[in-house]
Design an enzyme around this catalytic site. Structure first.
Site, mmCIF file in Angstrom:
data_model
loop_
_atom_site.group_PDB
_atom_site.id
_atom_site.type_symbol
_atom_site.label_atom_id
_atom_site.label_comp_id
_atom_site.label_asym_id
_atom_site.label_seq_id
_atom_site.Cartn_x
_atom_site.Cartn_y
_atom_site.Cartn_z
ATOM 1 N N HIS A 1 71.293 -56.418 -11.017
ATOM 2 C CA HIS A 1 72.192 -55.992 -12.098
ATOM 3 C C HIS A 1 71.673 -56.402 -13.478
ATOM 4 O O HIS A 1 71.867 -55.700 -14.456
ATOM 5 C CB HIS A 1 73.607 -56.563 -11.886
ATOM 6 C CG HIS A 1 74.278 -55.991 -10.668
ATOM 7 N ND1 HIS A 1 75.366 -56.582 -10.058
ATOM 8 C CD2 HIS A 1 74.014 -54.882 -9.944
ATOM 9 C CE1 HIS A 1 75.731 -55.858 -9.001
ATOM 10 N NE2 HIS A 1 74.927 -54.829 -8.918
ATOM 11 N N ASN B 1 58.986 -62.647 13.287
ATOM 12 C CA ASN B 1 58.876 -61.348 12.633
ATOM 13 C C ASN B 1 57.394 -61.049 12.505
ATOM 14 O O ASN B 1 56.656 -61.794 11.857
ATOM 15 C CB ASN B 1 59.511 -61.362 11.230
ATOM 16 C CG ASN B 1 61.028 -61.361 11.297
ATOM 17 O OD1 ASN B 1 61.605 -61.291 12.385
ATOM 18 N ND2 ASN B 1 61.663 -61.425 10.145
ATOM 19 N N GLN C 1 70.707 -55.476 2.704
ATOM 20 C CA GLN C 1 69.950 -54.237 2.774
ATOM 21 C C GLN C 1 70.773 -53.048 3.270
ATOM 22 O O GLN C 1 70.404 -51.904 3.027
ATOM 23 C CB GLN C 1 68.726 -54.431 3.672
ATOM 24 C CG GLN C 1 67.752 -55.455 3.097
ATOM 25 C CD GLN C 1 66.534 -55.655 3.968
ATOM 26 O OE1 GLN C 1 66.527 -56.493 4.860
ATOM 27 N NE2 GLN C 1 65.490 -54.883 3.736
ATOM 28 N N ASN D 1 66.138 -66.360 8.018
ATOM 29 C CA ASN D 1 65.138 -65.318 8.181
ATOM 30 C C ASN D 1 63.983 -65.573 7.225
ATOM 31 O O ASN D 1 64.151 -65.546 6.008
ATOM 32 C CB ASN D 1 65.729 -63.938 7.856
ATOM 33 C CG ASN D 1 64.656 -62.846 7.957
ATOM 34 O OD1 ASN D 1 64.216 -62.513 9.056
ATOM 35 N ND2 ASN D 1 64.206 -62.323 6.822
ATOM 36 N N ASP E 1 74.151 -52.200 -4.021
ATOM 37 C CA ASP E 1 75.601 -52.125 -4.267
ATOM 38 C C ASP E 1 76.319 -51.324 -3.168
ATOM 39 O O ASP E 1 77.403 -51.696 -2.729
ATOM 40 C CB ASP E 1 75.900 -51.447 -5.608
ATOM 41 C CG ASP E 1 75.591 -52.363 -6.789
ATOM 42 O OD1 ASP E 1 75.097 -53.486 -6.553
ATOM 43 O OD2 ASP E 1 75.845 -51.949 -7.941
ATOM 44 N N TYR F 1 54.386 -58.108 11.738
ATOM 45 C CA TYR F 1 54.082 -56.771 11.223
ATOM 46 C C TYR F 1 52.597 -56.433 11.213
ATOM 47 O O TYR F 1 52.220 -55.320 11.504
ATOM 48 C CB TYR F 1 54.621 -56.624 9.789
ATOM 49 C CG TYR F 1 56.128 -56.482 9.721
ATOM 50 C CD1 TYR F 1 56.729 -55.231 9.745
ATOM 51 C CD2 TYR F 1 56.958 -57.604 9.640
ATOM 52 C CE1 TYR F 1 58.105 -55.083 9.687
ATOM 53 C CE2 TYR F 1 58.337 -57.471 9.585
ATOM 54 C CZ TYR F 1 58.904 -56.207 9.608
ATOM 55 O OH TYR F 1 60.268 -56.064 9.557
HETATM 56 C C1 BGC Z 1 62.211 -58.797 6.095
HETATM 57 C C2 BGC Z 1 63.045 -57.548 5.957
HETATM 58 C C3 BGC Z 1 62.205 -56.456 5.327
HETATM 59 C C4 BGC Z 1 61.028 -56.170 6.227
HETATM 60 C C5 BGC Z 1 60.134 -55.050 5.741
HETATM 61 C C6 BGC Z 1 60.808 -58.558 6.553
HETATM 62 O O1 BGC Z 1 59.967 -59.409 5.853
HETATM 63 O O2 BGC Z 1 62.868 -59.741 6.890
HETATM 64 O O3 BGC Z 1 64.186 -57.835 5.218
HETATM 65 O O4 BGC Z 1 62.933 -55.303 5.060
HETATM 66 O O5 BGC Z 1 60.234 -57.327 6.330
HETATM 67 O O6 BGC Z 1 59.601 -55.352 4.495
#
Ligand code: BGC
Length: 507
Positions: free
Chosen positions: A58, A328, A38, A185, A71, A330
């Protein structure tokens, strides 16, 4: 009405009196996170090998919303010193980034180790260590060497051998300075999105068995790398090794026994599939889910269940193979046994789960369809993990908020509100006894947001992708985060005096 005003005001005053007393411990690691594909760019620099995202972007540019790719991305391959300067400006304790497998091993296998690849990460790590920033390294953040994918990637039961070889080379070269390792991850995104559906590279779309076989091979590869570290590196290097799983919160829509069970099944489908074999007392895949899949598979005419079993040896190998739980987090979703059901491919993981999902319209929405700000979602997730898995050590390894490139620009108040709420949840979790050791904001800077390309931005630093030098500039959230790191408290009213970012002494 009067009573309402009184209660409202006293709530405000209570909170105002409280925030100074609610401190993060001094040794709590505040950081930010990124991932190789990223941000790095340099996709074919020196002898780097092709990975599955190079191949996908690509050969099928239309797969990405703005037809872009990684890239060049934020060109960290050239700009790594600037990245470290940003970390110093923020006063970060830690920085989580990932190593690109095909930059280290251009062919994916251990025969050829790239000295240019090693040099890049050595320099990056040295630069962090020089300024007392703790590197937290992810071995795999979705960029599989294409040559490994050509062999089936995570579907090949030999996958663990290739991953262990790679992991050993990384431990050997960087383990003198890196003490925090994360093997994978987000197994869900690797397995379900990459193999069990058509949303991420390598777009295998085997909805029947893709997710389940990938999940089994992945947790075995994780355990092999974990024990390679524990047996052959940890005694000398003394670090810790874990895995990062995406743990969003899934609660019941209604307070009924059916919805409680539906939410439980959904949690098993979303993250229990990967967490249970490693962190639960008995190991193996989640029982309820295995039973459902076995039953459905028989009905669908399969001679054996689409979800594989672990041999006793495999189960024992994987169970307990982690020093910490990387989370992780969110967002959240409400789950129903009967309402809001959608049509899913048959057979598939989501059809197997057979539940409906719902997001209340009052939850503030980000620029990403999947990311809304849900009340107490991090607190619910962390306390649940504490109770379910015997109080594991936890790091929040990602948490963040997306905006479009045009939203709010530098004054990213939506992100500020989100971070403050999440960090308050982190404090509540600490108070509830969760063994939470750190928090990594996603992301240090704008980057290639996978299928959305550069259309969704999650950086606390903006990156100008039009400029050749990929100029970076801090947003308001960077100043707010810096203040929290420095003071260890969340001042709900803090506003930056100026928008000039400098490096404070000591960093
Ligand atoms: C991922 C990241 C991603 C982020 C936001 C996570 O699921 O590990 O690579 O950019 O969420 O979408």
């Amino acid at each position: 009405m009067k009573l309402f005003v009184f209660i409202g005001l006293s709530a405000v005053f209570c909170n105002a009196a409280e925030w100074q007393d609610r401190r993060f411990p001094d040794d709590f690691l505040f950081g930010a996170a990124t991932a190789a594909y990223q941000i790095e760019g340099g996709w074919n620099a020196d002898d780097k090998g092709e990975n599955i995202w190079d191949r996908l972007t690509h050969t099928n540019p239309g797969f990405i919303a703005d037809r872009s790719n990684g890239d060049i991305a934020a060109d960290t391959y050239t700009n790594y010193r600037t990245d470290v300067e940003m970390m110093r400006q923020l006063g970060l304790d830690a920085y989580r980034f990932s190593v690109s497998w095909s930059r280290i091993l251009p062919d994916g296998l251990s025969n050829k180790v790239s000295s240019a690849g090693l040099a890049f990460y050595n320099n990056y790590i040295d630069e962090m260590v020089k300024y007392n920033i703790t590197p937290m390294v992810t071995l795999y953040h979705w960029d599989l060497p294409q040559k490994i994918q050509d062999l089936g990637g995570f579907m090949n039961p030999l996958f663990h051998e290739w991953f262990e070889d790679y992991a050993r080379i990384v431990f050997e070269n960087f383990g003198d300075r890196v003490k925090h390792w994360i093997t994978f991850n987000e197994p869900r995104e690797i397995c379900y999105e990459g193999y069990g559906s058509d949303t991420k590279a390598p777009v295998l779309n085997r909805t029947d068995i893709g997710t389940y076989y990938c999940a089994k091979n992945l947790v075995i590869a994780h355990a092999k790398a974990y024990y390679a570290y524990v047996n052959d590196f940890k005694p000398k290097q003394g670090g810790v090794c874990g895995i990062t799983i995406s743990v969003n919160w899934f609660g019941p829509l209604d307070d009924t026994a059916d919805d409680l069970l539906a939410a439980k099944i959904k949690r098993q489908v979303e993250w229990g599939l990967y967490a249970e074999p490693i962190f639960s007392e008995n190991g193996g895949f989640p029982t309820e889910l295995s039973e459902i899949v076995a039953k459905k598979s028989a009905e669908q005419g399969y001679k054996k269940s689409r979800i594989p079993e672990f041999t006793e040896e495999e189960r024992k190998l994987v169970q307990g193979s982690s020093d910490f739980f990387g989370v992780n987090h969110y967002s959240a979703t409400l789950v129903s046994a009967t309402k809001h059901k959608q049509l899913y491919p048959v057979p598939s993981l989501l059809d197997d789960a057979g539940v409906g999902i719902y997001r209340p319209p009052e939850w503030p929405e980000s620029a990403s369809s999947w990311l809304a700000m849900a009340p107490k979602s991090m607190y619910n997730a962390l306390t649940h993990l504490k109770n379910k898995y015997n109080n594991p050590t936890i790091y929040i390894t990602e948490n963040g908020w997306s905006e479009t490139p045009h939203d709010g620009n530098y004054i990213d108040d939506g992100r500020v509100r989100y971070f403050r709420a999440a960090l308050n949840d982190a404090l509540d979790s600490l108070e509830a006894g969760v063994d939470l050791r750190g928090y990594m904001a996603w992301s240090l800077m704008d980057n290639f947001e996978w299928n959305q390309g550069y259309l969704e931005r999650l950086g606390i630093y903006e990156v100008n992708f039009e400029s050749e030098s990929r100029e970076r500039r801090p947003r308001k959230s960077a100043f707010i985060y810096k203040q929290i790191i420095k003071t260890r408290v969340i001042d709900p009213n803090y506003e930056p005096e100026s928008y000039h970012m400098s490096i404070d002494e000591g960093h």
